[in-house]
Motif scaffolding. Sequence first.
Motif, PDB file in Angstrom:
ATOM      1  N   ARG A 273      -5.012   2.233  -5.812  1.00  0.00           N
ATOM      2  CA  ARG A 273      -4.471   2.590  -4.511  1.00  0.00           C
ATOM      3  C   ARG A 273      -3.994   1.323  -3.815  1.00  0.00           C
ATOM      4  O   ARG A 273      -4.773   0.384  -3.623  1.00  0.00           O
ATOM      5  CB  ARG A 273      -5.528   3.273  -3.648  1.00  0.00           C
ATOM      6  CG  ARG A 273      -4.991   3.824  -2.343  1.00  0.00           C
ATOM      7  CD  ARG A 273      -6.115   4.218  -1.417  1.00  0.00           C
ATOM      8  NE  ARG A 273      -5.689   5.096  -0.337  1.00  0.00           N
ATOM      9  CZ  ARG A 273      -6.291   5.143   0.845  1.00  0.00           C
ATOM     10  NH1 ARG A 273      -7.333   4.375   1.093  1.00  0.00           N
ATOM     11  NH2 ARG A 273      -5.857   5.985   1.776  1.00  0.00           N
ATOM     12  N   LEU A 274      -2.727   1.322  -3.452  1.00  0.00           N
ATOM     13  CA  LEU A 274      -2.163   0.226  -2.668  1.00  0.00           C
ATOM     14  C   LEU A 274      -2.098   0.645  -1.209  1.00  0.00           C
ATOM     15  O   LEU A 274      -1.869   1.811  -0.900  1.00  0.00           O
ATOM     16  CB  LEU A 274      -0.765  -0.122  -3.155  1.00  0.00           C
ATOM     17  CG  LEU A 274      -0.621  -0.577  -4.597  1.00  0.00           C
ATOM     18  CD1 LEU A 274       0.852  -0.872  -4.904  1.00  0.00           C
ATOM     19  CD2 LEU A 274      -1.476  -1.808  -4.869  1.00  0.00           C
ATOM     20  N   SER A 275      -2.278  -0.323  -0.340  1.00  0.00           N
ATOM     21  CA  SER A 275      -2.086  -0.079   1.076  1.00  0.00           C
ATOM     22  C   SER A 275      -1.110  -1.095   1.633  1.00  0.00           C
ATOM     23  O   SER A 275      -0.884  -2.158   1.040  1.00  0.00           O
ATOM     24  CB  SER A 275      -3.415  -0.136   1.829  1.00  0.00           C
ATOM     25  OG  SER A 275      -4.005  -1.409   1.713  1.00  0.00           O
TER      26      SER A 275
ATOM     27  N   ILE B 198       0.549   2.542   5.488  1.00  0.00           N
ATOM     28  CA  ILE B 198       0.940   3.504   4.473  1.00  0.00           C
ATOM     29  C   ILE B 198       0.178   3.176   3.196  1.00  0.00           C
ATOM     30  O   ILE B 198      -0.321   2.050   3.026  1.00  0.00           O
ATOM     31  CB  ILE B 198       2.453   3.577   4.211  1.00  0.00           C
ATOM     32  CG1 ILE B 198       2.968   2.321   3.512  1.00  0.00           C
ATOM     33  CG2 ILE B 198       3.215   3.835   5.501  1.00  0.00           C
ATOM     34  CD1 ILE B 198       4.357   2.535   2.920  1.00  0.00           C
ATOM     35  N   TYR B 199       0.112   4.166   2.320  1.00  0.00           N
ATOM     36  CA  TYR B 199      -0.674   4.046   1.108  1.00  0.00           C
ATOM     37  C   TYR B 199       0.109   4.582  -0.081  1.00  0.00           C
ATOM     38  O   TYR B 199       0.971   5.441   0.068  1.00  0.00           O
ATOM     39  CB  TYR B 199      -1.978   4.835   1.234  1.00  0.00           C
ATOM     40  CG  TYR B 199      -2.788   4.463   2.452  1.00  0.00           C
ATOM     41  CD1 TYR B 199      -2.652   5.165   3.651  1.00  0.00           C
ATOM     42  CD2 TYR B 199      -3.662   3.384   2.418  1.00  0.00           C
ATOM     43  CE1 TYR B 199      -3.377   4.806   4.775  1.00  0.00           C
ATOM     44  CE2 TYR B 199      -4.397   3.028   3.540  1.00  0.00           C
ATOM     45  CZ  TYR B 199      -4.249   3.739   4.715  1.00  0.00           C
ATOM     46  OH  TYR B 199      -4.971   3.382   5.823  1.00  0.00           O
ATOM     47  N   LEU B 200      -0.220   4.073  -1.248  1.00  0.00           N
ATOM     48  CA  LEU B 200       0.342   4.590  -2.483  1.00  0.00           C
ATOM     49  C   LEU B 200      -0.811   4.782  -3.460  1.00  0.00           C
ATOM     50  O   LEU B 200      -1.382   3.801  -3.948  1.00  0.00           O
ATOM     51  CB  LEU B 200       1.385   3.645  -3.074  1.00  0.00           C
ATOM     52  CG  LEU B 200       2.080   4.151  -4.331  1.00  0.00           C
ATOM     53  CD1 LEU B 200       2.907   5.399  -4.021  1.00  0.00           C
ATOM     54  CD2 LEU B 200       2.955   3.068  -4.947  1.00  0.00           C
ATOM     55  N   GLN B 201      -1.149   6.027  -3.703  1.00  0.00           N
ATOM     56  CA  GLN B 201      -2.164   6.367  -4.698  1.00  0.00           C
ATOM     57  C   GLN B 201      -1.474   6.535  -6.037  1.00  0.00           C
ATOM     58  O   GLN B 201      -0.588   7.389  -6.175  1.00  0.00           O
ATOM     59  CB  GLN B 201      -2.888   7.655  -4.311  1.00  0.00           C
ATOM     60  CG  GLN B 201      -3.926   8.111  -5.323  1.00  0.00           C
ATOM     61  CD  GLN B 201      -5.102   7.166  -5.427  1.00  0.00           C
ATOM     62  OE1 GLN B 201      -5.591   6.664  -4.431  1.00  0.00           O
ATOM     63  NE2 GLN B 201      -5.553   6.918  -6.662  1.00  0.00           N
ATOM     64  N   MET B 202      -1.867   5.733  -7.000  1.00  0.00           N
ATOM     65  CA  MET B 202      -1.239   5.750  -8.312  1.00  0.00           C
ATOM     66  C   MET B 202      -2.260   6.205  -9.343  1.00  0.00           C
ATOM     67  O   MET B 202      -3.289   5.540  -9.537  1.00  0.00           O
ATOM     68  CB  MET B 202      -0.703   4.365  -8.672  1.00  0.00           C
ATOM     69  CG  MET B 202       0.286   3.826  -7.651  1.00  0.00           C
ATOM     70  SD  MET B 202       0.996   2.233  -8.123  1.00  0.00           S
ATOM     71  CE  MET B 202      -0.436   1.174  -7.928  1.00  0.00           C
ATOM     72  N   ASP B 203      -2.007   7.326  -9.963  1.00  0.00           N
ATOM     73  CA  ASP B 203      -2.894   7.890 -10.979  1.00  0.00           C
ATOM     74  C   ASP B 203      -2.173   7.941 -12.324  1.00  0.00           C
ATOM     75  O   ASP B 203      -0.950   7.847 -12.396  1.00  0.00           O
ATOM     76  CB  ASP B 203      -3.344   9.294 -10.558  1.00  0.00           C
ATOM     77  CG  ASP B 203      -4.126   9.287  -9.258  1.00  0.00           C
ATOM     78  OD1 ASP B 203      -3.871  10.163  -8.400  1.00  0.00           O
ATOM     79  OD2 ASP B 203      -4.988   8.416  -9.090  1.00  0.00           O
TER      80      ASP B 203
ATOM     81  N   THR C 228       1.205   9.315  -5.213  1.00  0.00           N
ATOM     82  CA  THR C 228       1.198  10.029  -3.936  1.00  0.00           C
ATOM     83  C   THR C 228       1.278   9.020  -2.799  1.00  0.00           C
ATOM     84  O   THR C 228       0.448   8.104  -2.721  1.00  0.00           O
ATOM     85  CB  THR C 228      -0.072  10.868  -3.776  1.00  0.00           C
ATOM     86  OG1 THR C 228      -0.192  11.769  -4.871  1.00  0.00           O
ATOM     87  CG2 THR C 228      -0.018  11.654  -2.465  1.00  0.00           C
ATOM     88  N   VAL C 229       2.255   9.198  -1.940  1.00  0.00           N
ATOM     89  CA  VAL C 229       2.409   8.330  -0.772  1.00  0.00           C
ATOM     90  C   VAL C 229       1.876   9.054   0.458  1.00  0.00           C
ATOM     91  O   VAL C 229       1.985  10.287   0.565  1.00  0.00           O
ATOM     92  CB  VAL C 229       3.891   7.922  -0.576  1.00  0.00           C
ATOM     93  CG1 VAL C 229       4.771   9.127  -0.288  1.00  0.00           C
ATOM     94  CG2 VAL C 229       4.015   6.872   0.520  1.00  0.00           C
TER      95      VAL C 229
ATOM     96  N   GLY D 190      -2.825  -6.049  -5.564  1.00  0.00           N
ATOM     97  CA  GLY D 190      -2.748  -5.126  -6.692  1.00  0.00           C
ATOM     98  C   GLY D 190      -3.839  -5.446  -7.686  1.00  0.00           C
ATOM     99  O   GLY D 190      -4.978  -5.688  -7.309  1.00  0.00           O
ATOM    100  N   GLY D 191      -3.482  -5.459  -8.950  1.00  0.00           N
ATOM    101  CA  GLY D 191      -4.490  -5.809  -9.932  1.00  0.00           C
ATOM    102  C   GLY D 191      -4.159  -5.340 -11.324  1.00  0.00           C
ATOM    103  O   GLY D 191      -3.052  -4.852 -11.599  1.00  0.00           O
ATOM    104  N   LEU D 192      -5.150  -5.490 -12.173  1.00  0.00           N
ATOM    105  CA  LEU D 192      -5.039  -5.094 -13.578  1.00  0.00           C
ATOM    106  C   LEU D 192      -5.777  -3.780 -13.776  1.00  0.00           C
ATOM    107  O   LEU D 192      -6.964  -3.672 -13.405  1.00  0.00           O
ATOM    108  CB  LEU D 192      -5.631  -6.178 -14.473  1.00  0.00           C
ATOM    109  CG  LEU D 192      -5.734  -5.868 -15.968  1.00  0.00           C
ATOM    110  CD1 LEU D 192      -4.348  -5.685 -16.571  1.00  0.00           C
ATOM    111  CD2 LEU D 192      -6.497  -6.978 -16.681  1.00  0.00           C
ATOM    112  N   VAL D 193      -5.097  -2.817 -14.348  1.00  0.00           N
ATOM    113  CA  VAL D 193      -5.652  -1.484 -14.550  1.00  0.00           C
ATOM    114  C   VAL D 193      -5.388  -1.062 -15.985  1.00  0.00           C
ATOM    115  O   VAL D 193      -4.316  -1.362 -16.534  1.00  0.00           O
ATOM    116  CB  VAL D 193      -5.018  -0.464 -13.589  1.00  0.00           C
ATOM    117  CG1 VAL D 193      -5.678   0.896 -13.732  1.00  0.00           C
ATOM    118  CG2 VAL D 193      -5.110  -0.935 -12.156  1.00  0.00           C
TER     119      VAL D 193
END
Length: 116
Positions: A19-21, A77-82, A67-68, A9-12
């Motif tokens: 985007r997580l995978s 699988i992916y998780l796009q986080m906006d 969005t998954v 993950g990280g700092l945003v």
Amino acid sequence: QVQLVESRGGLVQPGGSLRLSCAASGSISDYMMGWYRQLPGKARELVTLIDINSNTNYADSVQGRFTVSRDNAQNMIYLQMDSLRPEDTAVYYCYIRRVLPWYENWGQGTQVTVST
């Protein structure tokens, strides 16, 4: 058993994207997949699920922002986080589930911090 490994993950900053995978150790084509998260001091909560036909549902708190997606060929699988918010700060866990026979598992989790 299918093991799951999330990306780092990280700092945003607030308003940013990440985007997580999640990589599975075996085929995911017969499994419901998804993401959970655990906010500081709170119980683990469901973020999103994606079924074998790529039908999705989302927690109200992330609807329209997250969005998954899944790639069965790559067992990912992916998780796009906006539009991330400070209240999205949590440890995010990849999730897998099958009903017959029953099986579920989580990844080890990855920290996402939304802060200035």
